[in-house]
Design a protein around this motif. Sequence first.
Motif, PDB file in Angstrom:
ATOM      1  N   ILE A   2      71.403  82.727  81.958  1.00  0.00           N
ATOM      2  CA  ILE A   2      70.160  83.325  81.483  1.00  0.00           C
ATOM      3  C   ILE A   2      69.984  84.730  82.059  1.00  0.00           C
ATOM      4  CG2 ILE A   2      67.647  83.093  81.585  1.00  0.00           C
ATOM      5  CD1 ILE A   2      68.205  79.991  81.457  1.00  0.00           C
ATOM      6  N   LYS A   3      70.316  84.890  83.323  1.00  0.00           N
ATOM      7  CA  LYS A   3      70.262  86.240  83.901  1.00  0.00           C
ATOM      8  C   LYS A   3      71.192  87.180  83.152  1.00  0.00           C
ATOM      9  CE  LYS A   3      69.272  84.983  88.702  1.00  0.00           C
ATOM     10  NZ  LYS A   3      69.991  84.829  89.982  1.00  0.00           N
ATOM     11  N   GLY A   4      72.328  86.656  82.732  1.00  0.00           N
ATOM     12  CA  GLY A   4      73.281  87.471  81.979  1.00  0.00           C
ATOM     13  C   GLY A   4      72.813  87.771  80.560  1.00  0.00           C
ATOM     14  N   GLY A   5      71.863  86.943  80.066  1.00  0.00           N
ATOM     15  CA  GLY A   5      71.282  87.255  78.761  1.00  0.00           C
ATOM     16  C   GLY A   5      71.610  86.324  77.603  1.00  0.00           C
ATOM     17  N   ASP A   9      82.114  83.296  89.809  1.00  0.00           N
ATOM     18  CA  ASP A   9      81.352  84.392  90.431  1.00  0.00           C
ATOM     19  C   ASP A   9      81.172  85.581  89.479  1.00  0.00           C
ATOM     20  OD1 ASP A   9      81.122  82.963  92.735  1.00  0.00           O
ATOM     21  OD2 ASP A   9      82.692  84.042  93.834  1.00  0.00           O
ATOM     22  N   GLU A  10      82.072  85.700  88.532  1.00  0.00           N
ATOM     23  CA  GLU A  10      81.998  86.825  87.578  1.00  0.00           C
ATOM     24  C   GLU A  10      81.162  86.477  86.346  1.00  0.00           C
ATOM     25  OE1 GLU A  10      86.037  87.826  86.544  1.00  0.00           O
ATOM     26  OE2 GLU A  10      86.723  87.404  88.585  1.00  0.00           O
ATOM     27  N   LEU A  11      80.642  85.241  86.331  1.00  0.00           N
ATOM     28  CA  LEU A  11      80.015  84.734  85.100  1.00  0.00           C
ATOM     29  C   LEU A  11      78.892  85.626  84.586  1.00  0.00           C
ATOM     30  CD1 LEU A  11      79.688  82.573  82.937  1.00  0.00           C
ATOM     31  CD2 LEU A  11      78.377  81.201  84.548  1.00  0.00           C
ATOM     32  N   GLU A  12      77.906  85.882  85.442  1.00  0.00           N
ATOM     33  CA  GLU A  12      76.733  86.630  84.983  1.00  0.00           C
ATOM     34  C   GLU A  12      77.117  88.005  84.432  1.00  0.00           C
ATOM     35  OE1 GLU A  12      73.472  86.873  87.810  1.00  0.00           O
ATOM     36  OE2 GLU A  12      72.778  88.708  86.842  1.00  0.00           O
ATOM     37  N   ASP A  13      77.981  88.717  85.164  1.00  0.00           N
ATOM     38  CA  ASP A  13      78.400  90.045  84.721  1.00  0.00           C
ATOM     39  C   ASP A  13      79.151  89.983  83.394  1.00  0.00           C
ATOM     40  OD1 ASP A  13      77.248  91.252  86.859  1.00  0.00           O
ATOM     41  OD2 ASP A  13      79.102  91.479  88.024  1.00  0.00           O
TER      42      ASP A  13
END
Lengths: 217, 217
Positions: A169-172, A138-142
């Motif tokens: 990808i959302k995380g960059g 759950d913390e992946l994107e952040d």
Amino acid sequence: MDTDKENKISITVIRRLPKYYRHLGELLRRGINRTSSQELSRLTGFTASQIRQDLNNFGGFGQQGYGYNVEELHSQLGKILGLDKIYNTVITGAGNLGQAIANYRGFAEAGFKLLSLFDKNPKVIGLKIGDIEIRDVDELEDFVRGNNVEIGIITTPREHAQDVADAYIKGGVKGIWNFAPADLKVDDNIIIENVHLNESLFTLSYFLTNKGDYVKS
Amino acid sequence: MDTDKENKISITVIRRLPKYYRHLGELLRRGINRTSSQELSRLTGFTASQIRQDLNNFGGFGQQGYGYNVEELHSQLGKILGLDKIYNTVITGAGNLGQAIANYRGFAEAGFKLLSLFDKNPKVIGLKIGDIEIRDVDELEDFVRGNNVEIGIITTPREHAQDVADAYIKGGVKGIWNFAPADLKVDDNIIIENVHLNESLFTLSYFLTNKGDYVKS
DNA sequence: TAGATTGTTAATCGATTAACAATC
DNA sequence: TAGATTGTTAATCGATTAACAATC
């Protein structure tokens, strides 16, 4: 970053570069500082002509009558492959495969810095692989966003691979190294490199079943 | 086992077959029983023309105006790939990677039966991965010979890969699935399928470093 | 039947190999 | 210098794409 079509390198050529790099590294370790397209041919199985063509896509690294300086060529190929930089990476899927990659020293040595593992199984979240913590997916994107992660590695089951890719990808992230047997749907500007173990094993199976029934090329 | 050059299939074609097979399996799971070269093109990324050419190397599986029957084509490709048989396999190198492969259900389902793992570390010899025992690598050759092992899997460090391959071959394996970053030297009649993770990762690194500086083909 | 899609041939494109002048 | 080996062009080979008649 050339945009002329003339100067672009074909993927077939690019996929041979790591093999040159590996064999040059081995020559280096053995203290050999001079080589030739002929010797590299013997080591890699590609023809000497092909090797000279390949290398000349990137510049004239050799010298007529002499050959190539091993250290110089190894270092140049390292630069071309981007191995002179450090990449931040994370792994999602902390099973055996994820752990295998996390523990593989070779990648760290080549500049791939593993910052964290992620999993969704509460039983493993909080555990450590070496000194790398396993975090909640759950913390992946952040985490990706906050730590400049450039390469996301996927070692989850097939069903979750696309969701993980989306979070990456959302995380960059800029690239994904995917071990799940799935074809990820992503934007054109994201680089995907697949390792499809089942396809590799099935190819072996084909050759065992149909011995002789194929041609080299 | 055709020996005429005319009938031989190129490796490029063969390496696409497992991907067709996988997508047909997914269509099957989704209850779809009819497809076309166009749909397969959308799924696999290969052109429809290429797909028809590829399949026609093995026979006319389609019907004009209709397309392909998914179940039929899936089953035919399974046979072509040799997935209708059972292969006895063993893994040498019982580290994370070896365990990851040992635990992967997909391979067992596809008919690859794992008989044993081997390692040289006394600390792990005798342990079990699932219900598969880890044995001493000293027993490898005899075990292979005594149990009709056809595929030997190598997940050891690079330094030991060639020795393991030699033991496999003396014991009588027909194919080797090699994960060590080494080019094994073996007789022509032994099939080697390499999974070179470092080469894959370095290719990804190239694309990240040289975005746009390559062409698709 | 009309529409769809294959199987297959021909055209194009790209990759590999061969050859050799340049030159260290 | 003589021998060796590159860099590079031209020739060959193979793979992909395009096109369409056959036919379900």
